[in-house]
Design a protein around this motif. Structure first.
Motif, short mmCIF file in Angstrom:
data_model
loop_
_atom_site.label_atom_id
_atom_site.label_comp_id
_atom_site.label_asym_id
_atom_site.label_seq_id
_atom_site.Cartn_x
_atom_site.Cartn_y
_atom_site.Cartn_z
N VAL A 20 0.83 -1.21 0.00
CA VAL A 20 0.00 0.00 0.00
C VAL A 20 0.87 1.26 0.00
O VAL A 20 0.55 2.24 -0.68
CB VAL A 20 -0.98 -0.02 1.20
CG1 VAL A 20 -1.68 1.30 1.36
CG2 VAL A 20 -1.99 -1.14 1.01
N THR A 56 -7.84 6.86 2.83
CA THR A 56 -8.07 5.54 3.43
C THR A 56 -6.76 4.84 3.81
O THR A 56 -6.79 3.87 4.57
CB THR A 56 -8.87 4.61 2.50
OG1 THR A 56 -8.18 4.49 1.26
CG2 THR A 56 -10.28 5.11 2.31
N ALA A 57 -5.65 5.33 3.31
CA ALA A 57 -4.36 4.75 3.71
C ALA A 57 -4.10 4.99 5.20
O ALA A 57 -3.47 4.16 5.86
CB ALA A 57 -3.23 5.32 2.87
N PHE A 60 -5.99 2.47 7.27
CA PHE A 60 -5.42 1.17 6.93
C PHE A 60 -4.12 0.94 7.71
O PHE A 60 -3.93 -0.12 8.31
CB PHE A 60 -5.16 1.10 5.42
CG PHE A 60 -4.48 -0.17 4.98
CD1 PHE A 60 -5.19 -1.34 4.86
CD2 PHE A 60 -3.12 -0.19 4.70
CE1 PHE A 60 -4.58 -2.52 4.46
CE2 PHE A 60 -2.50 -1.35 4.31
CZ PHE A 60 -3.22 -2.52 4.19
N ALA A 63 -4.81 0.34 11.34
CA ALA A 63 -5.27 -1.03 11.58
C ALA A 63 -4.09 -2.01 11.57
O ALA A 63 -4.04 -2.93 12.38
CB ALA A 63 -6.31 -1.44 10.53
N SER A 94 -11.27 1.35 12.31
CA SER A 94 -10.52 1.68 11.10
C SER A 94 -11.16 1.07 9.87
O SER A 94 -11.26 1.71 8.82
CB SER A 94 -9.07 1.20 11.22
OG SER A 94 -8.41 1.86 12.27
N ALA A 95 -11.60 -0.17 9.98
CA ALA A 95 -12.25 -0.83 8.84
C ALA A 95 -13.58 -0.16 8.50
O ALA A 95 -13.91 0.00 7.32
CB ALA A 95 -12.48 -2.31 9.15
N VAL A 98 -12.76 3.08 6.58
CA VAL A 98 -12.40 2.78 5.19
C VAL A 98 -13.65 2.46 4.38
O VAL A 98 -13.83 2.96 3.27
CB VAL A 98 -11.38 1.62 5.13
CG1 VAL A 98 -11.20 1.13 3.70
CG2 VAL A 98 -10.04 2.04 5.71
N SER A 132 -13.77 -4.15 3.37
CA SER A 132 -13.52 -3.51 4.66
C SER A 132 -14.69 -3.70 5.61
O SER A 132 -14.49 -3.82 6.83
CB SER A 132 -13.20 -2.03 4.47
OG SER A 132 -14.22 -1.38 3.77
#
Length: 160
Positions: A20, A56-57, A60, A63, A94-95, A98, A132
């Motif tokens: 990522v 969204t990074a 991610f 998480a 976090s999920a 996202v 996600s």
């Protein structure tokens, strides 16, 4: 869980994070340049998607960080603790973040799919949302089971 299993998960987390990170550093900027040069009509819809991917990074990587912290607790034989539940809650959050970001970007995916006549673009957006979301539901389930196990353990410790 043995040390080799947690080390395998650590390597997997590291590889996912590296992929990522490389995507954010190299692939997304080159995609943005290509959009600016060749995709004039879809650019207003593709730029929000690219920005959303960068945004969204952040959850991610958070998480992934909390997953590594959870693996450290497993290695120390302290998996049944309140901090494990806390890490699972943060991974779940976090999920969900996202998933919500990609859900908000679904109209952009739709318009890009309509302009380019490529319904696969919409499917890609839906995969991001549902993947996600499944991770969030699975983490919530693990969190609930772990909370229940901690309660049983504390009741058992009080009776002994």
């Amino acid at each position: 869980m043995s040390l080799s299993s947690t080390n395998f998960l650590r390597v997997t987390i590291f590889l996912a994070g590296t992929a990522v990170l490389l995507l954010c550093i190299f692939a997304l900027p080159s995609i943005a340049v290509e959009i600016a040069e060749y995709e004039i009509e879809t650019a207003p819809y593709l730029y929000p998607i690219l920005i959303g991917m960068y945004v969204t990074a952040i959850p991610f990587f958070l998480a992934l960080f909390y997953s590594l912290r959870l693996l450290r607790l497993v290695d120390r034989q302290d998996a049944f603790s309140k901090s494990s539940v806390t890490y699972l809650r943060r991974i779940k959050f976090s999920a969900v973040v996202v998933s919500l970001i990609y859900l908000a970007l679904m109209p952009c995916f739709y318009f890009v799919g309509e302009i380019d006549d490529a319904p696969g673009v919409i499917v890609i957006g839906m995969v991001m949302v549902f993947t996600s979301f499944v991770i969030a539901v699975f983490t919530a389930l693990l969190q609930k089971i772990l909370k229940h196990a901690i309660e049983i353990k504390s009741e058992h410790d009080l009776t002994v």
